[in-house]
Motif scaffolding. Structure first.
Motif, PDB file in Angstrom:
ATOM      1  N   VAL A   5       1.372  -1.330  -0.155  1.00 45.22           N
ATOM      2  CA  VAL A   5       0.359   0.126   0.071  1.00 45.22           C
ATOM      3  C   VAL A   5       0.951   1.061   0.374  1.00 45.22           C
ATOM      4  N   ILE A   6       0.470   2.244  -1.005  1.00 45.05           N
ATOM      5  CA  ILE A   6       1.191   3.386  -0.870  1.00 45.05           C
ATOM      6  C   ILE A   6       0.854   4.910  -0.339  1.00 45.05           C
ATOM      7  N   GLY A   7       1.129   4.684   0.557  1.00 46.10           N
ATOM      8  CA  GLY A   7       0.458   6.773   1.225  1.00 46.10           C
ATOM      9  C   GLY A   7      -0.028   5.455   2.729  1.00 46.10           C
ATOM     10  N   ALA A   8       0.328   5.923   3.992  1.00 43.33           N
ATOM     11  CA  ALA A   8      -0.043   6.232   5.156  1.00 43.33           C
ATOM     12  C   ALA A   8      -0.980   6.827   5.614  1.00 43.33           C
ATOM     13  N   GLY A   9      -2.019   7.001   4.626  1.00 45.22           N
ATOM     14  CA  GLY A   9      -3.517   9.010   5.619  1.00 45.22           C
ATOM     15  C   GLY A   9      -4.000   7.655   5.883  1.00 45.22           C
ATOM     16  N   ILE A  10      -5.170   8.285   5.670  1.00 45.65           N
ATOM     17  CA  ILE A  10      -6.460   7.248   6.010  1.00 45.65           C
ATOM     18  C   ILE A  10      -6.905   6.363   5.486  1.00 45.65           C
ATOM     19  N   ILE A  35       5.145   9.612  10.466  1.00 46.05           N
ATOM     20  CA  ILE A  35       3.111   9.525  10.312  1.00 46.05           C
ATOM     21  C   ILE A  35       2.633  10.828  10.455  1.00 46.05           C
ATOM     22  N   ARG A  36       2.074  11.524   9.259  1.00 44.32           N
ATOM     23  CA  ARG A  36       1.524  12.918  10.167  1.00 44.32           C
ATOM     24  C   ARG A  36      -0.056  13.176   9.135  1.00 44.32           C
ATOM     25  N   ALA A  37      -0.669  14.100   9.952  1.00 47.25           N
ATOM     26  CA  ALA A  37      -1.916  13.842   9.579  1.00 47.25           C
ATOM     27  C   ALA A  37      -2.144  15.568   8.800  1.00 47.25           C
ATOM     28  N   ALA A  98      -4.895  13.523  13.162  1.00 49.12           N
ATOM     29  CA  ALA A  98      -4.166  13.410  14.322  1.00 49.12           C
ATOM     30  C   ALA A  98      -4.545  12.360  14.766  1.00 49.12           C
ATOM     31  N   LYS A  99      -4.771  12.890  15.560  1.00 47.95           N
ATOM     32  CA  LYS A  99      -5.788  10.781  16.377  1.00 47.95           C
ATOM     33  C   LYS A  99      -6.224   9.825  15.762  1.00 47.95           C
TER      34      LYS A  99
END
Length: 377
Positions: A5-10, A35-37, A98-99
């Motif tokens: 999986v590419i991308g550690a967003g939601i 990892i940041r939102a 972020a949470k």
């Protein structure tokens, strides 16, 4: 079966959770060193919460959110009622991005996330895909999921010639600040003049999230705070006090997020034999419908249902595309009806029509595999 999986967003993290729950070995790659939102508050509708319930983390998500309602008012404070729709069509959960991102990363398992490994390219074969990264490493997998957002590098290779484009003149300002010193008796979303809308909602932890956006905005001048304050006057009657203006004025300049809204144009395809797009990489839309994350979470859930050890990957991805592209064509129609509503009353009605459809017409998914179980971090 192995998935990259590419991308550690939601959406990327939710995809990782859903695929792991299907029994697939998953590794999530993120180009950033941590990892940041990006963003502040995030609304999750009932269909997203049902996905998190299915994945075994629904209660944890609710614990970091506050139940809220999406009702609109005019600048004079009058409620723009939509009696043809029920209360459930207006209800959502407000969470802090972020949470939520931290919770999803913990659930995927931090050991399954590779930071500072940006996507570079892939080579697709009949029985696997080789993914190359900017640090010089590569990895073989059965399927590659591009969940890397509106500026997706995976999309650039899979569907060349469809970069993210500006939603011309659409600007947004927002922030989350402590509610200390303010009395915020209720959430308030306002449809104003000069194509402006905005408002504020209380969060679960004593903060308040405010936002303001404008369609067809003139060129920006001044600081972010000045830009927002120039526009907030369109959300109040002349001489009327404005809590939203007070919240903006009290926000430190560096905490105000300002963005030109970007869109992904309709794509001719979302998949190949072993590569698939999910979330904003496939369908980034204007946030005036405040449902981009919810819809992307649905993408992740559908992939989790269709893919499993031993599955025919090309057939599963073709099925995913056959379900989702027509769905998003209809989403685009409903979104356009909201954006171009000629009056605040019609904006409110079209918005309720969209949320009603989204909640009640969720994508059809195969039955869960009986061996699936809650993912443990």
């Amino acid at each position: 079966m192995r998935a990259v999986v590419i991308g550690a967003g939601i959406v990327g993290l939710t995809s990782g959770i859903a695929l792991r729950r299907s029994g697939i070995d998953v590794v999530v790659h993120e180009h950033a060193p941590e990892i940041r939102a990006a963003g502040a508050g995030l609304g999750l509708w009932a269909n997203a919460l049902s996905v998190f319930d299915e994945l075994g983390i629904g209660e944890q998500v609710r614990a970091i959110g506050k139940p809220s309602e999406m009702y609109f008012h005019d600048p004079a404070g009058r409620l723009l009622d939509t009696p043809e729709f029920g209360a459930e069509d207006h209800q959502y959960l407000l969470v802090h991005r972020a949470k939520l991102t931290d919770l999803l990363a913990d659930t995927v398992g931090r050991d399954n996330i590779r930071l500072a490994t940006g996507f570079q390219s892939y080579d697709e074969h009949d029985d696997h895909v080789t993914v190359r990264f900017t640090d010089g490493t590569s990895e073989d997998a059965d399927v590659l999921v591009g969940a890397d957002g509106a500026y997706s590098a995976v999309r650039a290779q899979l569907v060349p010639g469809f970069p993210a484009q500006e939603h011309a003149g659409h600007q947004v300002w927002r922030a989350v600040i402590p509610a200390t010193g303010f009395t915020v008796p209720e959430n308030r979303l306002i449809l104003g003049y000069n194509r402006c809308r905005g408002g504020y909602v209380r969060t679960y932890d004593g903060h308040v999230y405010w936002l303001l956006n404008q369609f067809d905005s003139p060129p920006l001048t001044g600081t972010r705070k000045q830009q927002a304050l120039e526009r907030v006057v369109h959300l109040q009657e002349e001489g009327q006090d404005s809590l939203l203006a007070d919240l903006i004025a009290a926000t430190p300049e560096e905490q105000i997020l300002q963005n030109q809204i970007m869109l992904v144009p309709p794509l001719p395809h979302w998949v190949s034999g072993r590569v698939v797009l999910a979330g904003d990489s496939a369908h980034a839309m204007s946030p005036h419908i405040t449902a981009g994350a919810t819809l992307g979470i649905e993408d992740a859930a559908l992939l989790g249902h269709l893919l499993a050890p031993g599955a025919d990957v090309p057939a599963a991805l073709a099925r995913y595309q056959a379900i989702q592209i027509p769905r998003y064509e209809h989403v685009a129609e409903l979104s356009a009806a909201v954006e171009h509503a000629p009056t605040p009353e019609e904006f409110a009605r079209h918005y309720a029509a969209f949320s009603h459809w989204m909640i009640s017409q969720q994508p059809q998914r195969p039955e869960m595999h009986p061996e699936k179980h809650t993912v443990q971090a």
